[in-house]
Design a protein around this motif. Structure first.
Motif, PDB file in Angstrom:
ATOM      1  N   TYR A 115       3.693  -1.725   1.130  1.00 12.48           N
ATOM      2  CA  TYR A 115       3.475  -0.366   1.618  1.00 12.48           C
ATOM      3  C   TYR A 115       3.647  -0.339   3.133  1.00 12.48           C
ATOM      4  N   GLU A 116       4.223   0.750   3.615  1.00 18.84           N
ATOM      5  CA  GLU A 116       4.455   0.907   5.045  1.00 18.84           C
ATOM      6  C   GLU A 116       3.524   1.958   5.618  1.00 18.84           C
ATOM      7  N   VAL A 117       3.049   1.707   6.830  1.00 20.33           N
ATOM      8  CA  VAL A 117       2.253   2.706   7.531  1.00 20.33           C
ATOM      9  C   VAL A 117       3.189   3.839   7.949  1.00 20.33           C
ATOM     10  N   LEU A 118       2.778   5.060   7.646  1.00 20.01           N
ATOM     11  CA  LEU A 118       3.583   6.240   7.941  1.00 20.01           C
ATOM     12  C   LEU A 118       2.771   7.224   8.780  1.00 20.01           C
ATOM     13  N   ASP A 119       3.468   8.089   9.468  1.00 25.05           N
ATOM     14  CA  ASP A 119       2.814   9.175  10.175  1.00 25.05           C
ATOM     15  C   ASP A 119       2.461  10.253   9.157  1.00 25.05           C
ATOM     16  N   ARG A 120       1.310  10.849   9.283  1.00 25.17           N
ATOM     17  CA  ARG A 120       0.909  11.889   8.335  1.00 25.17           C
ATOM     18  C   ARG A 120       1.907  13.049   8.300  1.00 25.17           C
ATOM     19  N   SER A 121       2.586  13.269   9.386  1.00 23.57           N
ATOM     20  CA  SER A 121       3.563  14.364   9.411  1.00 23.57           C
ATOM     21  C   SER A 121       4.767  14.079   8.510  1.00 23.57           C
TER      22      SER A 121
END
Length: 142
Positions: free
Chosen positions: A106-112
């Motif tokens: 899993y990759e960290v993503l921006d909530r936007s």
């Protein structure tokens, strides 16, 4: 691993692991998968279906059965189910397990960057704190 019904047994395990249950009900779009041993629920995970996407949620392992890779097995089972169900990606929010999920791809993503269907879930809209890490993983070629 098997699909399990939303029940008091599931609620008790989620509450014991300090996970939210206020938005869950029998007729929701959350599918639960669990591992039972001798009629005891050792672990559970949920996938909330949001159109073409899934929100991975409610990963809970009983305290007595942690550190035996059960969490990894539940995530893998959920990913396989989601892929068979033609979901394009799984997303999640976590306050404590981002390292665990990074090790699982899993990759960290921006909530936007969250799909609209995911942003409309109670988890995204307010149950999880703003400090929660948003992560995602594409599922195969759909």
């Amino acid at each position: 691993m098997e699909q399990v019904a939303y029940s008091q047994e599931v609620i008790d395990l989620l509450v014991a692991c300090d996970l939210p249950v206020s938005d869950l009900r029998d007729d929701s779009d959350v599918y639960f998968f669990g591992f039972h041993h001798e009629s005891e629920l050792w672990g559970v995970i949920g996938v909330e279906v949001c159109g073409d996407f899934g929100l991975l949620r409610s990963l809970a392992i009983s305290a007595a059965h942690r550190s035996n890779r059960l969490g990894q097995k539940l995530v893998a089972f959920s990913e396989e189910w989601a892929a068979r169900s033609h979901l394009k990606a799984l997303y999640l929010l976590t306050t404590t397990a981002d390292g665990f999920f990074e090790r699982l791809g899993y990759e960290v993503l921006d909530r936007s960057d969250a799909p609209k269907a995911i942003t409309q879930t109670p988890q995204f809209a307010g149950l999880c704190p703003a400090s929660a890490v948003f992560m995602g993983k594409a599922l195969g070629a759909n």
